[in-house]
Design a protein around this motif. Sequence first.
Motif, PDB file in Angstrom:
ATOM      1  N   ARG A  93      57.570   4.068  32.102  1.00 39.05           N
ATOM      2  CA  ARG A  93      58.656   4.204  31.124  1.00 39.05           C
ATOM      3  C   ARG A  93      58.332   5.292  30.099  1.00 39.05           C
ATOM      4  NH1 ARG A  93      59.851  -0.907  28.114  1.00 39.05           N
ATOM      5  NH2 ARG A  93      58.551  -1.927  29.637  1.00 39.05           N
ATOM      6  N   PHE A  94      57.074   5.372  29.699  1.00 39.59           N
ATOM      7  CA  PHE A  94      56.666   6.377  28.721  1.00 39.59           C
ATOM      8  C   PHE A  94      56.835   7.775  29.309  1.00 39.59           C
ATOM      9  CE2 PHE A  94      53.430   9.185  26.900  1.00 39.59           C
ATOM     10  CZ  PHE A  94      53.809   9.146  25.578  1.00 39.59           C
ATOM     11  N   GLU A  95      56.418   7.940  30.559  1.00 37.71           N
ATOM     12  CA  GLU A  95      56.518   9.271  31.175  1.00 37.71           C
ATOM     13  C   GLU A  95      57.956   9.649  31.479  1.00 37.71           C
ATOM     14  OE1 GLU A  95      53.821  10.152  34.300  1.00 37.71           O
ATOM     15  OE2 GLU A  95      52.143   9.232  33.237  1.00 37.71           O
ATOM     16  N   SER A  96      58.793   8.671  31.792  1.00 40.94           N
ATOM     17  CA  SER A  96      60.196   8.986  32.091  1.00 40.94           C
ATOM     18  C   SER A  96      60.995   9.244  30.814  1.00 40.94           C
ATOM     19  CB  SER A  96      60.840   7.861  32.896  1.00 40.94           C
ATOM     20  OG  SER A  96      60.947   6.693  32.120  1.00 40.94           O
ATOM     21  N   SER A  97      60.450   8.885  29.691  1.00 34.74           N
ATOM     22  CA  SER A  97      61.157   9.114  28.431  1.00 34.74           C
ATOM     23  C   SER A  97      60.714  10.413  27.773  1.00 34.74           C
ATOM     24  CB  SER A  97      60.946   7.943  27.470  1.00 34.74           C
ATOM     25  OG  SER A  97      59.600   7.920  27.038  1.00 34.74           O
ATOM     26  N   THR A  98      60.269  11.375  28.562  1.00 32.47           N
ATOM     27  CA  THR A  98      59.833  12.651  27.995  1.00 32.47           C
ATOM     28  C   THR A  98      60.996  13.457  27.452  1.00 32.47           C
ATOM     29  OG1 THR A  98      59.915  13.613  30.205  1.00 32.47           O
ATOM     30  CG2 THR A  98      57.752  12.865  29.390  1.00 32.47           C
ATOM     31  N   SER A  99      62.213  13.077  27.792  1.00 31.98           N
ATOM     32  CA  SER A  99      63.369  13.794  27.255  1.00 31.98           C
ATOM     33  C   SER A  99      63.481  13.569  25.755  1.00 31.98           C
ATOM     34  CB  SER A  99      64.652  13.358  27.960  1.00 31.98           C
ATOM     35  OG  SER A  99      64.860  11.971  27.761  1.00 31.98           O
ATOM     36  N   VAL A 100      62.936  12.422  25.299  1.00 26.60           N
ATOM     37  CA  VAL A 100      62.934  12.154  23.867  1.00 26.60           C
ATOM     38  C   VAL A 100      61.509  12.392  23.380  1.00 26.60           C
ATOM     39  CG1 VAL A 100      63.319  10.416  22.088  1.00 26.60           C
ATOM     40  CG2 VAL A 100      64.712  10.416  24.168  1.00 26.60           C
ATOM     41  N   PRO A 101      61.276  13.461  22.685  1.00 26.50           N
ATOM     42  CA  PRO A 101      59.908  13.752  22.253  1.00 26.50           C
ATOM     43  C   PRO A 101      59.404  12.703  21.241  1.00 26.50           C
ATOM     44  CG  PRO A 101      61.452  15.340  21.299  1.00 26.50           C
ATOM     45  CD  PRO A 101      62.230  14.442  22.208  1.00 26.50           C
ATOM     46  N   LEU A 102      58.131  12.332  21.417  1.00 30.84           N
ATOM     47  CA  LEU A 102      57.514  11.377  20.503  1.00 30.84           C
ATOM     48  C   LEU A 102      56.750  12.132  19.429  1.00 30.84           C
ATOM     49  CD1 LEU A 102      56.072   8.653  22.892  1.00 30.84           C
ATOM     50  CD2 LEU A 102      58.046   8.471  21.385  1.00 30.84           C
ATOM     51  N   ASN A 103      56.767  11.573  18.259  1.00 34.09           N
ATOM     52  CA  ASN A 103      55.961  12.165  17.202  1.00 34.09           C
ATOM     53  C   ASN A 103      54.517  11.689  17.345  1.00 34.09           C
ATOM     54  OD1 ASN A 103      55.954   9.555  16.279  1.00 34.09           O
ATOM     55  ND2 ASN A 103      57.460   9.930  14.658  1.00 34.09           N
ATOM     56  N   GLY A 104      53.660  12.132  16.517  1.00 36.52           N
ATOM     57  CA  GLY A 104      52.239  11.779  16.587  1.00 36.52           C
ATOM     58  C   GLY A 104      51.997  10.286  16.499  1.00 36.52           C
ATOM     59  N   VAL A 105      52.776   9.606  15.651  1.00 34.44           N
ATOM     60  CA  VAL A 105      52.617   8.165  15.492  1.00 34.44           C
ATOM     61  C   VAL A 105      53.019   7.450  16.776  1.00 34.44           C
ATOM     62  CG1 VAL A 105      53.451   6.150  14.222  1.00 34.44           C
ATOM     63  CG2 VAL A 105      52.945   8.264  12.997  1.00 34.44           C
ATOM     64  N   GLY A 106      54.077   7.901  17.406  1.00 35.25           N
ATOM     65  CA  GLY A 106      54.538   7.296  18.653  1.00 35.25           C
ATOM     66  C   GLY A 106      53.509   7.452  19.770  1.00 35.25           C
ATOM     67  N   VAL A 107      52.912   8.620  19.861  1.00 37.33           N
ATOM     68  CA  VAL A 107      51.887   8.867  20.886  1.00 37.33           C
ATOM     69  C   VAL A 107      50.659   8.009  20.578  1.00 37.33           C
ATOM     70  CG1 VAL A 107      50.315  10.610  21.824  1.00 37.33           C
ATOM     71  CG2 VAL A 107      52.714  11.179  21.439  1.00 37.33           C
ATOM     72  N   ARG A 108      50.286   7.951  19.316  1.00 42.64           N
ATOM     73  CA  ARG A 108      49.119   7.135  18.933  1.00 42.64           C
ATOM     74  C   ARG A 108      49.367   5.660  19.255  1.00 42.64           C
ATOM     75  NH1 ARG A 108      48.290   5.489  13.007  1.00 42.64           N
ATOM     76  NH2 ARG A 108      50.090   4.430  13.792  1.00 42.64           N
ATOM     77  N   ASP A 109      50.555   5.167  18.915  1.00 40.17           N
ATOM     78  CA  ASP A 109      50.893   3.773  19.204  1.00 40.17           C
ATOM     79  C   ASP A 109      50.883   3.506  20.709  1.00 40.17           C
ATOM     80  OD1 ASP A 109      51.115   3.252  16.540  1.00 40.17           O
ATOM     81  OD2 ASP A 109      53.322   3.277  16.500  1.00 40.17           O
ATOM     82  N   TYR A 110      51.423   4.457  21.476  1.00 38.92           N
ATOM     83  CA  TYR A 110      51.425   4.314  22.934  1.00 38.92           C
ATOM     84  C   TYR A 110      49.998   4.213  23.458  1.00 38.92           C
ATOM     85  CZ  TYR A 110      51.393   5.780  27.780  1.00 38.92           C
ATOM     86  OH  TYR A 110      51.151   5.868  29.123  1.00 38.92           O
ATOM     87  N   ARG A 111      49.153   5.131  23.022  1.00 41.18           N
ATOM     88  CA  ARG A 111      47.750   5.128  23.488  1.00 41.18           C
ATOM     89  C   ARG A 111      47.019   3.861  23.053  1.00 41.18           C
ATOM     90  NH1 ARG A 111      46.231  11.414  22.428  1.00 41.18           N
ATOM     91  NH2 ARG A 111      47.293  12.222  24.278  1.00 41.18           N
ATOM     92  N   LEU A 112      47.285   3.409  21.847  1.00 38.06           N
ATOM     93  CA  LEU A 112      46.650   2.192  21.355  1.00 38.06           C
ATOM     94  C   LEU A 112      47.102   0.982  22.181  1.00 38.06           C
ATOM     95  CD1 LEU A 112      44.861   0.860  19.200  1.00 38.06           C
ATOM     96  CD2 LEU A 112      46.898   0.638  17.774  1.00 38.06           C
ATOM     97  N   PHE A 113      48.396   0.906  22.437  1.00 43.35           N
ATOM     98  CA  PHE A 113      48.914  -0.201  23.236  1.00 43.35           C
ATOM     99  C   PHE A 113      48.350  -0.165  24.654  1.00 43.35           C
ATOM    100  CE2 PHE A 113      52.211  -2.145  25.951  1.00 43.35           C
ATOM    101  CZ  PHE A 113      52.186  -3.418  25.415  1.00 43.35           C
ATOM    102  N   LEU A 114      48.317   1.027  25.254  1.00 45.04           N
ATOM    103  CA  LEU A 114      47.771   1.185  26.601  1.00 45.04           C
ATOM    104  C   LEU A 114      46.295   0.827  26.627  1.00 45.04           C
ATOM    105  CD1 LEU A 114      49.075   1.966  29.236  1.00 45.04           C
ATOM    106  CD2 LEU A 114      48.286   4.314  28.886  1.00 45.04           C
ATOM    107  N   SER A 115      45.578   1.188  25.582  1.00 44.89           N
ATOM    108  CA  SER A 115      44.162   0.846  25.487  1.00 44.89           C
ATOM    109  C   SER A 115      43.975  -0.671  25.429  1.00 44.89           C
ATOM    110  CB  SER A 115      43.555   1.501  24.247  1.00 44.89           C
ATOM    111  OG  SER A 115      42.246   1.046  24.044  1.00 44.89           O
TER     112      SER A 115
END
Length: 145
Positions: free
Chosen positions: A52-74
Motif C-alpha cells: 500500500r505504501f509503494e502504490s501510494s507514491t502518487s501522493v508524496p509523503l513528507n519526512g514525518v510520513g516516511v519516518r512513521d512508515y519506517r517506524l511502523f514497519l520496523s
Amino acid sequence: MNRSKRMEPVARLADTRQQTAARQLGDWQKVLDDRLARLDELSGYRDEYAQRFESSTSVPLNGVGVRDYRLFLSRLNQAIDQQMKLVQAARAELERSRGQWVEARGRTEAINRVVERFEREERYEVDRREQAEQDDRNVRRKPDF
C-alpha cells in the motif's frame, strides 16, 4: 493372585501416562499451529502495508510520513521476529513432547507384551492342569482286567 493380574495396575498406569503424553503432544501441536497462523498474519499485514505504501507514491509523503512508515514497519518486523522465536520454541517443545510420547508408548507396549506373555503362560498352565485332570479321570474309569 496370578502374575498377569498383579501387572494390571502397572499396565493401567503406563497407559494413563501414554494418554497424558499424547494429549500434551496434541496441545503443543495446537500451540505451534496457532503461532504459525499468527506469524502468517503478521507477515501478510507487513506485506500488505508495504504494498500500500509503494502504490501510494502518487501522493508524496513528507519526512514525518516516511519516518512513521519506517517506524511502523520496523515494529512489524520486530513482532515478526518475536513470533518466529515463539514458533521455534513451540517446535522444540513439540519435538520434546513427541519424544516423551514415543517413550511412553514404548513402555506401554513393552508392559502389555509382558502381560500378554503372562496370560499365555497362565492359560497354558490351566490347559495343562485340565488335561492332566482329564487324563487322571480317564485312568480311574478304566476297568481293571
